[in-house]
Design an enzyme around this catalytic site. Structure first.
Site, mmCIF file in Angstrom:
data_model
loop_
_atom_site.group_PDB
_atom_site.id
_atom_site.type_symbol
_atom_site.label_atom_id
_atom_site.label_comp_id
_atom_site.label_asym_id
_atom_site.label_seq_id
_atom_site.Cartn_x
_atom_site.Cartn_y
_atom_site.Cartn_z
ATOM 1 N N ASN A 1 3.873 -21.731 -45.254
ATOM 2 C CA ASN A 1 5.212 -22.313 -45.367
ATOM 3 C C ASN A 1 5.609 -22.277 -46.841
ATOM 4 O O ASN A 1 5.133 -23.088 -47.631
ATOM 5 C CB ASN A 1 5.160 -23.753 -44.836
ATOM 6 N N TRP A 2 6.460 -21.324 -47.180
ATOM 7 C CA TRP A 2 6.801 -21.135 -48.591
ATOM 8 C C TRP A 2 7.774 -22.198 -49.094
ATOM 9 O O TRP A 2 8.027 -22.302 -50.293
ATOM 10 C CB TRP A 2 7.425 -19.748 -48.806
ATOM 11 N N LYS A 3 8.359 -22.945 -48.192
ATOM 12 C CA LYS A 3 9.356 -23.970 -48.555
ATOM 13 C C LYS A 3 10.451 -23.324 -49.426
ATOM 14 O O LYS A 3 10.783 -22.168 -49.212
ATOM 15 C CB LYS A 3 8.674 -25.160 -49.234
ATOM 16 N N HIS B 1 9.371 -30.446 -39.632
ATOM 17 C CA HIS B 1 8.528 -30.679 -40.806
ATOM 18 C C HIS B 1 8.888 -32.049 -41.401
ATOM 19 O O HIS B 1 10.059 -32.445 -41.396
ATOM 20 C CB HIS B 1 8.748 -29.563 -41.835
ATOM 21 N N GLU C 1 9.340 -33.015 -44.287
ATOM 22 C CA GLU C 1 10.390 -32.973 -45.316
ATOM 23 C C GLU C 1 11.773 -32.943 -44.669
ATOM 24 O O GLU C 1 12.722 -33.512 -45.191
ATOM 25 C CB GLU C 1 10.168 -31.756 -46.236
ATOM 26 N N GLU D 1 0.328 -32.787 -39.629
ATOM 27 C CA GLU D 1 0.452 -32.837 -41.078
ATOM 28 C C GLU D 1 0.614 -34.284 -41.516
ATOM 29 O O GLU D 1 1.736 -34.816 -41.527
ATOM 30 C CB GLU D 1 1.672 -32.031 -41.535
ATOM 31 N N GLY E 1 1.287 -31.782 -50.212
ATOM 32 C CA GLY E 1 1.631 -31.539 -51.614
ATOM 33 C C GLY E 1 1.064 -32.579 -52.562
ATOM 34 O O GLY E 1 1.463 -32.648 -53.722
ATOM 35 N N SER F 1 -2.304 -30.082 -48.149
ATOM 36 C CA SER F 1 -3.212 -29.766 -49.256
ATOM 37 C C SER F 1 -4.436 -28.957 -48.830
ATOM 38 O O SER F 1 -5.537 -29.168 -49.355
ATOM 39 C CB SER F 1 -3.628 -31.042 -49.994
ATOM 40 N N GLY G 1 1.109 -24.953 -47.325
ATOM 41 C CA GLY G 1 2.256 -24.967 -48.231
ATOM 42 C C GLY G 1 1.893 -24.309 -49.553
ATOM 43 O O GLY G 1 1.861 -23.085 -49.671
ATOM 44 N N GLY G 2 1.580 -25.135 -50.547
ATOM 45 C CA GLY G 2 1.330 -24.654 -51.913
ATOM 46 C C GLY G 2 0.413 -23.444 -51.996
ATOM 47 O O GLY G 2 0.733 -22.458 -52.683
HETATM 48 P P1 PGA Z 1 0.847 -28.352 -48.744
HETATM 49 O O1 PGA Z 1 2.034 -28.341 -47.663
HETATM 50 O O2 PGA Z 1 -0.183 -27.365 -48.249
HETATM 51 O O3 PGA Z 1 1.496 -27.910 -50.027
HETATM 52 O O4 PGA Z 1 0.319 -29.735 -48.802
HETATM 53 C C1 PGA Z 1 1.790 -28.220 -46.298
HETATM 54 C C2 PGA Z 1 3.092 -28.254 -45.533
HETATM 55 O O5 PGA Z 1 3.966 -29.041 -45.901
HETATM 56 O O6 PGA Z 1 3.285 -27.498 -44.577
#
Ligand code: PGA
Length: 253
Positions: free
Chosen positions: A9-11, A98, A100, A170, A176, A215, A236-237
């Site tokens: 997930n590149w956001k 998600h 977010e 999640e 993050g 993470s 994500g990251g």
């Molecule tokens: P993260 O994000 O790996 O940067 O914690 C995961 C996600 O939000 O899908």
């Protein structure tokens, strides 16, 4: 056998050129990889056309997801992107719910239900995110919160449709933040999620992949993936660095 999946997930990150380079690197590093893992990238909307064409030209096994979609089919919804448009571009998956989106864009379970319906009706796969926040975990309400998210959104669908859903657990406190759920915490919740799905969709619960997200990185992926009910990760990251993303994929097999 459940499909094993690692999704990046590149956001809201990367320019188009950076995204193109990233997907080329991922594809290159996976060239000789024959492991049965579905590798998904979810770039921003603006990158989908060019990344789809790179994947096609390279005859890549990497598949495309969108990070979100509109909850309406079409019409006067300025700024929104419909499920059909995303299907047209070659997306196979769409991330829904998600944390977010739930938190910053106030998406409700009712909105998510409408999105879920559109994604399923178009023959695509939702990656449906669920998970508790820190306060809910500290108050020991995490099981209750996650069960409610599943019931509110999934329970009104038919089992045959739910079989096309991918779930992503999640924990919001791990996204993050550099904090991960321990392998034991992840497996405990994943097993619980499967039981909640089985309560309503008996014959299907064993087939649904449940991904862990929060993470996840090369140094902890293998341990987290060891859980019987952990079928992969939503990353994500670490999905923004090709070597790290591929190391996580390799940790799954
Ligand atoms: P993260 O994000 O790996 O940067 O914690 C995961 C996600 O939000 O899908």
């Amino acid at each position: 056998m459940r499909t094993k999946i690692v999704a990046g997930n590149w956001k809201m990150n990367t320019s188009v050129a950076e995204g193109e380079l990233l997907v080329r690197q991922i594809d290159f590093l996976l060239k000789d990889n024959t492991a049965p893992v579905e590798v998904i990238v979810a770039p921003p909307f603006t990158h989908l056309v060019s990344i789809a064409s790179i994947l096609k030209d390279n005859d890549s096994k990497v598949v495309l997801a969108a990070q979100n979609c509109a909850y309406k089919e079409s019409g006067a919804y300025t700024g929104e992107v419909s499920v059909k448009m995303l299907k047209d571009l070659g997306c196979k998956y769409i991330i829904i719910g998600h944390s977010e989106r739930r938190e910053y864009f106030k998406e409700s379970n009712e909105d998510l239900k409408q999105k879920m319906e559109l994604v399923l009706n178009n023959g695509m796969h939702p990656i449906f995110c669920i998970g508790e926040n820190l306060q809910e975990r500290e108050e020991n309400r995490h099981f209750e919160v996650v069960a409610e998210q599943i019931k509110d959104v999934l329970y009104s669908f038919k089992g045959a449709d739910v079989a096309n859903v991918v779930l992503a657990y999640e924990p919001v406190w791990a996204i993050g933040t550099g904090k991960t759920a321990s392998a034991a915490q992840a497996e405990e919740m994943h097993a619980y999620i499967r039981r909640v799905v089985a309560d309503k969709f008996k014959g299907y619960a064993d087939e649904i992949p449940i991904l862990y997200g929060g993470s996840c990185k090369p140094s902890n992926a293998q341990e987290i993936f060891e859980g019987d009910n952990v079928d992969g990760g939503l990353i994500g990251g670490a999905s923004l660095v090709a070597q790290d993303f591929v190391a996580i994929i390799k940790a799954l097999v």
